[in-house]
Write a protein that holds these residues in place. Sequence first.
Motif, PDB file in Angstrom:
ATOM      1  N   UNK A  58      71.757 -17.581 -19.898  1.00 25.62           N
ATOM      2  CA  UNK A  58      71.824 -17.214 -18.279  1.00 25.62           C
ATOM      3  C   UNK A  58      73.192 -17.418 -17.855  1.00 25.62           C
ATOM      4  N   UNK A  59      73.845 -18.763 -18.491  1.00 23.13           N
ATOM      5  CA  UNK A  59      75.336 -18.794 -18.035  1.00 23.13           C
ATOM      6  C   UNK A  59      76.122 -17.459 -18.393  1.00 23.13           C
ATOM      7  N   UNK A  60      75.911 -17.025 -19.552  1.00 23.17           N
ATOM      8  CA  UNK A  60      76.420 -15.428 -19.934  1.00 23.17           C
ATOM      9  C   UNK A  60      76.537 -14.551 -18.892  1.00 23.17           C
ATOM     10  N   UNK A  61      75.034 -14.207 -18.632  1.00 23.04           N
ATOM     11  CA  UNK A  61      74.647 -13.438 -17.555  1.00 23.04           C
ATOM     12  C   UNK A  61      75.178 -13.549 -16.253  1.00 23.04           C
ATOM     13  N   UNK A  62      75.268 -14.578 -15.875  1.00 24.91           N
ATOM     14  CA  UNK A  62      75.918 -14.944 -14.593  1.00 24.91           C
ATOM     15  C   UNK A  62      77.447 -14.665 -14.627  1.00 24.91           C
ATOM     16  N   UNK A  63      78.064 -14.869 -15.780  1.00 21.62           N
ATOM     17  CA  UNK A  63      79.450 -14.658 -16.153  1.00 21.62           C
ATOM     18  C   UNK A  63      79.566 -13.070 -16.299  1.00 21.62           C
ATOM     19  N   UNK A  64      78.394 -12.309 -16.763  1.00 25.27           N
ATOM     20  CA  UNK A  64      78.692 -10.883 -16.813  1.00 25.27           C
ATOM     21  C   UNK A  64      78.451 -10.259 -15.349  1.00 25.27           C
ATOM     22  N   UNK A  65      77.913 -10.835 -14.430  1.00 26.53           N
ATOM     23  CA  UNK A  65      77.442 -10.142 -13.100  1.00 26.53           C
ATOM     24  C   UNK A  65      78.553 -10.297 -12.153  1.00 26.53           C
ATOM     25  N   UNK A  66      79.407 -11.672 -12.622  1.00 26.96           N
ATOM     26  CA  UNK A  66      80.730 -11.762 -11.816  1.00 26.96           C
ATOM     27  C   UNK A  66      81.723 -10.982 -12.403  1.00 26.96           C
ATOM     28  N   UNK A 138      82.687 -19.022 -22.701  1.00 27.43           N
ATOM     29  CA  UNK A 138      83.829 -18.236 -22.304  1.00 27.43           C
ATOM     30  C   UNK A 138      84.213 -17.079 -23.274  1.00 27.43           C
ATOM     31  N   UNK A 139      83.911 -17.296 -24.387  1.00 27.91           N
ATOM     32  CA  UNK A 139      84.429 -15.890 -25.389  1.00 27.91           C
ATOM     33  C   UNK A 139      83.448 -14.942 -25.202  1.00 27.91           C
ATOM     34  N   UNK A 140      82.212 -15.008 -25.024  1.00 29.13           N
ATOM     35  CA  UNK A 140      81.183 -14.261 -24.695  1.00 29.13           C
ATOM     36  C   UNK A 140      81.469 -13.493 -23.379  1.00 29.13           C
ATOM     37  N   UNK A 141      81.935 -14.090 -22.641  1.00 31.27           N
ATOM     38  CA  UNK A 141      81.960 -13.528 -21.098  1.00 31.27           C
ATOM     39  C   UNK A 141      83.344 -12.723 -21.144  1.00 31.27           C
ATOM     40  N   UNK A 142      84.521 -13.199 -21.762  1.00 26.37           N
ATOM     41  CA  UNK A 142      85.709 -12.350 -22.200  1.00 26.37           C
ATOM     42  C   UNK A 142      85.465 -11.100 -22.775  1.00 26.37           C
ATOM     43  N   UNK A 143      84.365 -11.159 -23.908  1.00 22.42           N
ATOM     44  CA  UNK A 143      84.155  -9.942 -24.403  1.00 22.42           C
ATOM     45  C   UNK A 143      83.282  -8.767 -23.605  1.00 22.42           C
ATOM     46  N   UNK A 144      82.430  -9.438 -23.047  1.00 21.65           N
ATOM     47  CA  UNK A 144      81.602  -8.925 -21.706  1.00 21.65           C
ATOM     48  C   UNK A 144      82.502  -8.045 -20.816  1.00 21.65           C
ATOM     49  N   UNK A 145      83.672  -8.815 -20.496  1.00 16.43           N
ATOM     50  CA  UNK A 145      84.489  -8.355 -19.356  1.00 16.43           C
ATOM     51  C   UNK A 145      84.959  -6.818 -19.843  1.00 16.43           C
TER      52      UNK A 145
END
Length: 292
Positions: A58-66, A138-145
Amino acid sequence: MASGFFALLDDIAALMDDVSVMTKVAGKKTAGILGDDLAVNAEKASGFISSRELPVLWAITKGSLLNKVIILPVAFLLSAFVPAAIIIILIFGGLYLAYEGAEKIYEYFFPHAHASEKPVLEELSEEEVLAREKGKIKSAVITDFILSVEIIIIALGSVATQVLSTQIIVVTIIALIATVGVYGIVALIIRMDEFGAKLIDFNDSEDSFSDKIGKFLVSALPKVIKSLSIIGTIALLLVSGGIFSHNIDFLHGLFESIPSIIVEFLLGLVVGIIVLAIVSLGKKIWKSMSKK
């Protein structure tokens, strides 16, 4: 007054019709990268204890939406006023993905010395556990970005000839699919064992149909996670290689006789090895300088 109202409804209906058609077109063009996005993020979101899997996801998903909230308006503005900047951003993103893929391969063939040791059960405080989770998130959100930039740019390119309103709606829909759809499937994957355990406990009968399905799901999850790690690494190199081959003029048509998927993988691998070597050399130089 009434005629004006019905004319407005007619315009809205026509717009929705165009949006529906163009969303299908954009969806087809981004299908490959969405598949890569799923493989990469499923691998990134795994490896946590059962009770923390969904909160982390859920934290990664919120980061992805951001990420999408940041990328979408910037992409529309750059596409309109500085289109060359999009290509530069894509290439830098490709370098990062290639580096990450090459690093995983290097780590597989040349693991750290402690990798062969027996795993030690560490006693970590709640703060230490959360700190480790934050690092992985953080690593997952950066890759998602980076993957999100690629998805949005491809979707934007597929509707470049449409009016601005259609572009905004279509690309936003694709961006939402890239988050809700991808992370929804990831959630199903990482909870396979929980669902399997519930099927096993569904009735008191021994070796029932639900027991067989449940045991299969429980035993299959480690294999799925392991395969996702491999698929995710390949996907990183494919995506990065695709970025280079599609956005660097020198590489257009350079290897026409070779299937594009092989060219993209090799491009990603070669560039990743070069970037990994440069980063590793930079780290060594930095360490030697810091010791002085």
